[in-house]
Scaffold this active site. Structure first.
Site, short mmCIF file in Angstrom:
data_model
loop_
_atom_site.label_atom_id
_atom_site.label_comp_id
_atom_site.label_asym_id
_atom_site.label_seq_id
_atom_site.Cartn_x
_atom_site.Cartn_y
_atom_site.Cartn_z
N HIS A 48 0.81 -1.22 0.00
CA HIS A 48 0.00 0.00 0.00
C HIS A 48 0.85 1.28 0.00
O HIS A 48 0.74 2.09 -0.93
CB HIS A 48 -1.00 -0.03 1.16
CG HIS A 48 -1.58 1.30 1.50
ND1 HIS A 48 -2.43 1.98 0.66
CD2 HIS A 48 -1.40 2.10 2.58
CE1 HIS A 48 -2.77 3.13 1.22
NE2 HIS A 48 -2.15 3.24 2.38
N HIS A 72 4.31 6.57 5.34
CA HIS A 72 3.18 7.30 5.92
C HIS A 72 2.37 6.49 6.94
O HIS A 72 1.72 7.06 7.79
CB HIS A 72 2.28 7.89 4.83
CG HIS A 72 1.30 6.92 4.25
ND1 HIS A 72 1.60 6.12 3.18
CD2 HIS A 72 0.02 6.63 4.58
CE1 HIS A 72 0.56 5.38 2.87
NE2 HIS A 72 -0.44 5.66 3.71
N GLU A 76 1.67 4.92 12.92
CA GLU A 76 0.39 4.51 13.44
C GLU A 76 0.28 2.98 13.57
O GLU A 76 -0.23 2.47 14.55
CB GLU A 76 -0.71 5.04 12.51
CG GLU A 76 -2.11 4.78 12.97
CD GLU A 76 -2.49 5.60 14.19
OE1 GLU A 76 -1.87 6.67 14.39
OE2 GLU A 76 -3.38 5.15 14.95
N ASP A 77 0.77 2.30 12.57
CA ASP A 77 0.48 0.87 12.48
C ASP A 77 1.61 -0.06 12.92
O ASP A 77 1.44 -1.26 12.99
CB ASP A 77 0.12 0.49 11.02
CG ASP A 77 -1.12 1.23 10.57
OD1 ASP A 77 -1.81 1.79 11.43
OD2 ASP A 77 -1.39 1.25 9.35
N ASP A 139 -2.87 8.56 -0.95
CA ASP A 139 -3.26 7.52 -0.01
C ASP A 139 -4.73 7.17 -0.22
O ASP A 139 -5.13 6.02 -0.35
CB ASP A 139 -3.01 8.05 1.42
CG ASP A 139 -3.38 7.04 2.50
OD1 ASP A 139 -3.21 5.83 2.26
OD2 ASP A 139 -3.84 7.48 3.57
N ASP A 259 -23.18 16.82 -25.70
CA ASP A 259 -21.72 16.95 -25.74
C ASP A 259 -21.04 16.03 -24.74
O ASP A 259 -20.59 16.46 -23.71
CB ASP A 259 -21.28 18.40 -25.51
CG ASP A 259 -22.12 19.07 -24.44
OD1 ASP A 259 -22.96 18.38 -23.84
OD2 ASP A 259 -21.93 20.26 -24.21
MN MN Z 1 -2.38 4.67 4.06
#
Ligand code: MN
Length: 717
Positions: A48, A72, A76-77, A139, A259
């Site tokens: 990712h 990024h 957090e993870d 992201d 159009d």
């Molecule tokens: Mn992400």
């Protein structure tokens, strides 16, 4: 999954001086940090951030941004800390990753949360360094591309947020490609049926018009080349979402969209743009009102181009965009493009120093720094972001987006049709306010409701959303039909009673074929509307019945025998009843007056005082006379309109005396008009509302007792 060397190659392709070692370090760091984590798709998680970085290499962003993208999700993870990232990658990348980490938990469409506050956090983070937004958008794009692995509810929420916040932000930053893809993916998620339908139609159209795009391209190229303008021409059909929006905005069916093809003409210089425009306009008729010069007046996101629409070689509308490759860069990359024209630009502050989009962001942040209230904040940001919309909140913090000019009525219907139908007032920012006031950005709107309301038909003219308009029309139509049916039923019940014949829905049903109507409802409302006579219905049900009644009713009324609880008269409670009832204008009846109702076609019943001279007009129309009687509860304090004609002596204070008398008696003056007939006297006409005849008489007597008043008379219409 993208390999390490591919990442480096992608960056090197547009930035040969990129720090290869830094990119490699980031790749390995993310790989180790995410370890065996998996995404919902089952892929290794690290795929990712790498895809996000790849999207950003398409925007040709600087090395620090690419590295931040790779990192990024680490803080957090995973076990990674900001300290460690600062130490390993330096403070510039550290602060980018920090900004992205802070954005991770923002829920921008949650119904309950303070959206203003979250949006504020978002803008604060991205304004500190616009590259944070670029990573965030990439992201989001990758998450949207892989959204089908998510549970449906989450999918929806993310798609809503994308459509409401991120796609417009991408547009505001001028990154058109990214915006388009975000919108397509979000729309596909939120409205799969519509997406598929339009997508199939577009494909179908392409199939049927095989070669048309090439033909138009060739025609354009040829005309331009003939005049010596070197140009690259490319055409394609529009995106599904943009077609949908056009259909929605203009309420058009797909077939009416002429159009759906757009063509881009790239020419070498700015001068060539205008020359190409001239050539195109000479070769084919232009469609009036469609020409836009975004070169002399760029859009707020720096977009520059000429737009026009012509009737093309096959007599179809052809939308054209004419610009130079430099303008094309900005059109595609927006704020990201600004880095391209500057030497050695790497830091966020320098990036886009010339960019108006970036200036907008800075301005917004300055406002924040001044400690704006959330309302002001929204005013300044969302207002500019979505300049044709207003954003309002329910008391619980739900965000409702409405078109500019919308009223509290629109708001009520946007919340729920029932809320709209039962709305009687609005509190805007805690203060009572008329329902038809135009809403402003950030308004908190609380709808005051009451049961049993029918939206007044006049509301239709006070709303700007189609949803509200349709609901009002539907509700009033239903209510009016119900009212007429109610009146029709009352009239019929009394007609049968007078004829001494039993009345029931079943009997009526049996007579439907004879009456040439399809339903009971139909008969009732036809009678209520005055389109069908009650006598005819009685005869329809009892074919040998002989009806004497119309003449009798009129005689009744004239003789003044109505009004006394006669079982056959329709009770009158006032105007706001569930019957379509009006009082005769210019001097109506008040309780205590003997009254008669006149049924006029499509107009319901109008109540007249029995002495009214206007009644003469209906003498030859006995079927329209309806027995009515008052049924007013004095406790309710309902008022009824009446009119007085006075002659007053011209001296100072006369009018004050008159109005004072009325006020003292708790009469409501609705209107006063005066006409001076002679030097000594003035004729005064007063419309006032009173409770009943007794009340009115008391006022009249006291007025007569005043020396300033020489004559008082009641006016009957
Ligand atoms: Mn992400």
């Amino acid at each position: 999954m993208m390999r390490q060397f591919e990442l480096v190659e992608r960056v090197k392709r547009y930035d040969p001086s990129a720090d290869e070692a830094l990119l490699n370090r980031a790749y390995v760091y993310a790989m180790v940090a995410h370890g065996s984590q998996k995404r919902a798709s089952g892929e290794p998680f690290v795929a990712h951030p790498l895809e996000v970085a790849a999207i950003l290499t398409d925007l040709r962003l600087d090395c620090a941004t690419i590295v931040a993208a790779v990192l990024h999700d680490t803080i957090e993870d995973t076990g990674a800390t900001l300290d460690e990232i600062n130490r390993t990658f330096g403070p510039e990348i550290g602060s980018l990753v920090d900004g992205l980490t802070k954005l991770k938990k923002l829920d921008l469409v949650s119904k309950q949360a303070a959206q203003g506050e979250n949006f504020r956090k978002l803008l604060l983070a991205i304004a500190a360094d616009v590259r944070v937004l670029l990573v965030k958008l990439a992201d989001r794009l990758h998450n949207m591309r892989t959204l089908h692995f998510m549970p449906p509810e989450k999918r929806r929420r993310i798609a809503e947020e994308t459509l409401e916040i991120y796609a417009p932000l991408a547009g505001r930053m001028g990154i058109q490609e990214l915006r388009d893809e975000l919108e397509e993916l979000a729309f596909k998620t939120l409205n799969p049926d519509a997406y598929e339908t339009i997508d199939n139609r577009l494909k179908d159209l392409t199939g049927r018009n095989l070669g048309l795009v090439e033909e138009i391209e060739a025609a354009l190229r040829e005309k331009l080349a003939a005049k010596g303008v070197h140009a690259t021409v490319s055409g394609r059909h529009k995106r599904v979402y943009s077609v949908w929006r056009k259909m929605e905005r203009k309420s058009l069916a797909f077939e009416q969209l002429s159009d759906v093809y757009g063509f881009r003409i790239l020419v070498d210089t700015l001068g060539d743009c205008y020359q190409a425009l001239g050539i195109v306009h000479t070769a084919w008729p232009m469609v009036p009102g469609r020409f836009k010069d975004y070169i002399s007046t760029p859009k707020q996101n720096d977009y520059r181009s000429l737009h026009t629409t012509v009737i093309g070689p096959q007599s179809q509308r052809v939308e054209l965009q004419i610009r130079t490759p430099e303008m094309e860069e900005v059109a595609e990359y927006g704020i990201a493009a600004h880095a391209l024209y500057k030497e050695g630009v790497t830091s966020g502050a320098q990036l886009g120093a010339e960019s108006r989009a970036y200036q907008w962001l800075r301005r917004t942040v300055d406002l924040l720094a001044e400690g704006d209230s959330p309302e002001e904040f929204l005013e300044h940001t969302k207002l500019e972001l979505f300049h044709d919309q207003v954003f309002c909140f329910s008391p619980k913090g739900r965000l409702i987006a409405l078109p500019r000019g919308a009223t509290a009525i629109d708001f009520a219907y946007a919340v729920h049709t029932d809320v709209g139908n039962s709305a009687v007032g609005a509190k805007i920012n805690g203060r009572m306010s008329p329902l038809f006031n135009e809403l402003q950005n950030g308004d908190e709107v609380e709808i005051v409701r009451a049961d049993g309301q029918i939206p007044p038909p006049a509301w239709e003219g006070l709303v700007s959303t189609g949803k509200a308009r349709a609901a009002i029309r539907r509700a009033t139509r239903t209510a009016v039909r119900r009212q007429y049916a109610g009146l029709g039923r009352q009239i019929l019940e009394r007609a049968f009673q007078r004829a001494a014949k039993p009345f029931s829905d079943d009997k009526l049903k049996g007579a439907l074929p004879r009456l040439a109507r399809t339903s009971i409802e139909d008969v009732l409302s036809a009678v209520g509307r005055g389109e069908m006579f009650s006598g005819d219905v009685v005869r329809g049900v009892y074919p040998d019945y002989k009806d004497e009644r119309p003449r009798e009713a009129r005689e009744h009324a004239r003789a003044g025998q109505n009004g006394h609880a006669s079982g056959t008269a329709i009770p009158i409670r006032g105007v706001e009843s569930d019957l379509p009832i009006r009082f005769a204008p210019n001097g109506g009846a008040v309780p205590g007056d003997r009254i008669v109702g006149i049924l006029t076609k499509g107009d319901g019943v109008t109540i007249y005082p029995i002495q009214s001279p206007a009644l003469a007009a209906f003498d030859n129309d006995p079927e329209s006379w309806i027995d009515v009687r008052w049924d007013v509860d004095p406790e309710e304090g309902r008022r009824f309109p009446s009119r007085l004609a006075l002659q007053s002596i011209n001296e100072p204070g006369s009018l004050a005396t008159i109005t004072q008398v009325i006020a003292d008696h708790n009469g409501n003056i609705e209107n006063v008009s005066m006409k001076r007939r002679t030097p000594d006297f003035t004729e005064v006409t007063i419309d006032l509302s009173v409770f009943d005849l007794k009340h009115l008489n008391a006022i009249v007597s006291e007025l007569r007792a005043k020396p300033a008043v020489s004559k008082v008379e009641r006016v009957l219409s």
